[in-house]
Design a protein around this motif. Structure first.
Motif, mmCIF file in Angstrom:
data_model
loop_
_atom_site.group_PDB
_atom_site.id
_atom_site.type_symbol
_atom_site.label_atom_id
_atom_site.label_comp_id
_atom_site.label_asym_id
_atom_site.label_seq_id
_atom_site.Cartn_x
_atom_site.Cartn_y
_atom_site.Cartn_z
ATOM 1 N N THR A 121 0.862 -1.249 -0.028
ATOM 2 C CA THR A 121 -0.162 -0.147 -0.004
ATOM 3 C C THR A 121 0.851 1.246 -0.026
ATOM 4 N N PRO A 122 0.498 2.169 -1.061
ATOM 5 C CA PRO A 122 1.425 3.257 -1.007
ATOM 6 C C PRO A 122 0.922 4.259 0.356
ATOM 7 N N PRO A 123 1.860 5.251 0.413
ATOM 8 C CA PRO A 123 1.442 6.340 1.589
ATOM 9 C C PRO A 123 0.226 7.000 0.968
ATOM 10 N N ARG A 124 -0.706 7.555 2.036
ATOM 11 C CA ARG A 124 -1.784 8.515 1.351
ATOM 12 C C ARG A 124 -1.430 9.646 0.637
ATOM 13 N N ILE A 125 -2.184 9.729 -0.585
ATOM 14 C CA ILE A 125 -1.665 10.848 -1.285
ATOM 15 C C ILE A 125 -2.320 12.052 -1.109
ATOM 16 N N ILE A 126 -1.515 13.347 -1.152
ATOM 17 C CA ILE A 126 -1.958 14.618 -0.790
ATOM 18 C C ILE A 126 -1.983 15.432 -2.020
ATOM 19 N N ARG A 127 -2.692 16.474 -1.936
ATOM 20 C CA ARG A 127 -2.970 17.223 -3.220
ATOM 21 C C ARG A 127 -1.511 18.296 -3.463
ATOM 22 N N PRO A 128 -1.126 18.626 -4.631
ATOM 23 C CA PRO A 128 0.053 19.382 -4.740
ATOM 24 C C PRO A 128 -0.059 20.841 -4.192
ATOM 25 N N GLU A 129 -0.997 21.040 -3.786
ATOM 26 C CA GLU A 129 -1.364 22.550 -2.801
ATOM 27 C C GLU A 129 -1.968 22.161 -1.732
ATOM 28 N N PRO A 130 -1.046 21.417 -0.830
ATOM 29 C CA PRO A 130 -1.327 20.984 0.265
ATOM 30 C C PRO A 130 -2.011 22.077 1.358
ATOM 31 N N GLU A 131 -3.260 21.960 1.726
ATOM 32 C CA GLU A 131 -3.747 22.583 2.776
ATOM 33 C C GLU A 131 -3.734 22.126 4.224
ATOM 34 N N THR A 132 -3.981 22.847 5.235
ATOM 35 C CA THR A 132 -3.758 22.272 6.212
ATOM 36 C C THR A 132 -4.602 21.105 6.610
ATOM 37 N N SER A 133 -5.687 20.956 6.190
ATOM 38 C CA SER A 133 -6.566 20.008 6.412
ATOM 39 C C SER A 133 -6.125 18.665 5.644
ATOM 40 N N ASP A 134 -5.582 18.816 4.383
ATOM 41 C CA ASP A 134 -4.923 17.629 3.744
ATOM 42 C C ASP A 134 -3.713 17.171 4.938
ATOM 43 N N MET A 135 -3.219 17.877 5.369
ATOM 44 C CA MET A 135 -1.864 17.274 6.233
ATOM 45 C C MET A 135 -2.250 16.872 7.533
ATOM 46 N N GLU A 136 -3.447 16.844 8.009
ATOM 47 C CA GLU A 136 -3.882 16.695 9.488
ATOM 48 C C GLU A 136 -3.350 15.316 9.919
ATOM 49 N N GLY A 137 -3.556 14.188 8.950
ATOM 50 C CA GLY A 137 -3.125 13.080 9.683
ATOM 51 C C GLY A 137 -1.863 12.483 9.323
ATOM 52 N N CYS A 138 -0.944 13.456 8.721
ATOM 53 C CA CYS A 138 0.281 12.901 8.304
ATOM 54 C C CYS A 138 1.280 13.161 9.279
ATOM 55 N N LYS A 139 2.139 12.131 9.682
ATOM 56 C CA LYS A 139 3.166 12.252 10.715
ATOM 57 C C LYS A 139 4.453 12.726 9.644
ATOM 58 N N ARG A 140 4.493 12.174 8.626
ATOM 59 C CA ARG A 140 5.744 12.329 7.675
ATOM 60 C C ARG A 140 5.039 12.530 6.328
ATOM 61 N N ILE A 141 5.657 13.609 5.580
ATOM 62 C CA ILE A 141 5.109 13.659 4.165
ATOM 63 C C ILE A 141 6.298 13.509 3.131
ATOM 64 N N TRP A 142 6.273 12.517 2.169
ATOM 65 C CA TRP A 142 7.180 12.363 1.087
ATOM 66 C C TRP A 142 6.837 13.343 -0.071
ATOM 67 N N LEU A 143 7.904 14.161 -0.400
ATOM 68 C CA LEU A 143 7.633 14.969 -1.569
ATOM 69 C C LEU A 143 8.411 14.476 -2.528
#
Length: 188
Positions: A121-143
């Motif tokens: 399973t891949p990490p949860r995908i967030i949008r290229p324009e990350p909003e605060t709500s998009d990053m809520e459950g993220c402990k780490r983000i791969w860019l």
């Protein structure tokens, strides 16, 4: 002589057409000239066999073999395509629960994930324009950025600015045509 003229026509006419297309801005691809290979080698072979000096024949043949080997170097040893295989492999091996991923500029998971990591399973995908709500459950983000098609630097700076508002960059990896950066929440 007639056979040689026919072979020369079969080799020369397509190459002249390619040169005219190049002048009109059409990008060259090696497959456009593949049909010319057989007539070219027949002409080259005929030219070598009519040489009187054995030394010159051997030298020409050796030159052709060396040049052909050198030309193959580009096909087998020089990278030309983005290296998503290793980039996604790094993410697949190092991801943790709670990780998210942002693929810039597309915003979508590359198809290569399904090829190389189909059972994972891949990490949860967030949008290229990350909003605060998009990053809520993220402990780490791969860019993951595709670097061969240079996106407008302002957009990428905006993404970095949004990420660094809540995260700090902890890792950066460079692969051919792909950059992978890992952002984590700062320690409390």
């Amino acid at each position: 002589p007639i056979c040689t003229a026919l072979l020369a026509t079969l080799w020369l006419a397509p190459h002249l057409t390619l040169m005219i297309l190049a002048l009109k801005g059409v990008p060259y691809d090696v497959r456009y000239a593949l049909a010319c290979t057989v007539p070219y080698y027949l002409l080259a072979g005929r030219g070598i066999t009519i040489m009187r000096s054995r030394i010159w024949r051997c030298a020409c043949l050796a030159g052709i073999l060396l040049y052909s080997g050198y030309a193959l170097r580009a096909d087998y040893f020089i990278p030309y395509k983005e290296n998503y295989r290793d980039a996604l492999g790094h993410i697949a091996n190092a991801q943790q629960p709670g990780d998210c991923a942002l693929f810039f500029p597309d915003g979508t998971l590359p198809l290569q994930w399904g090829v190389y990591h189909a059972g994972q399973t891949p990490p949860r995908i967030i949008r290229p324009e990350p909003e605060t709500s998009d990053m809520e459950g993220c402990k780490r983000i791969w860019l993951v950025t595709y670097t061969k098609a240079a996106p407008p630097s302002g957009q990428l700076r905006s993404v970095h600015r949004n990420l660094t508002a809540s995260f700090i960059e902890v890792e950066r990896q460079h692969y051919f045509g792909v950059d992978v950066m890992l952002y984590a929440r700062p320690p409390l």
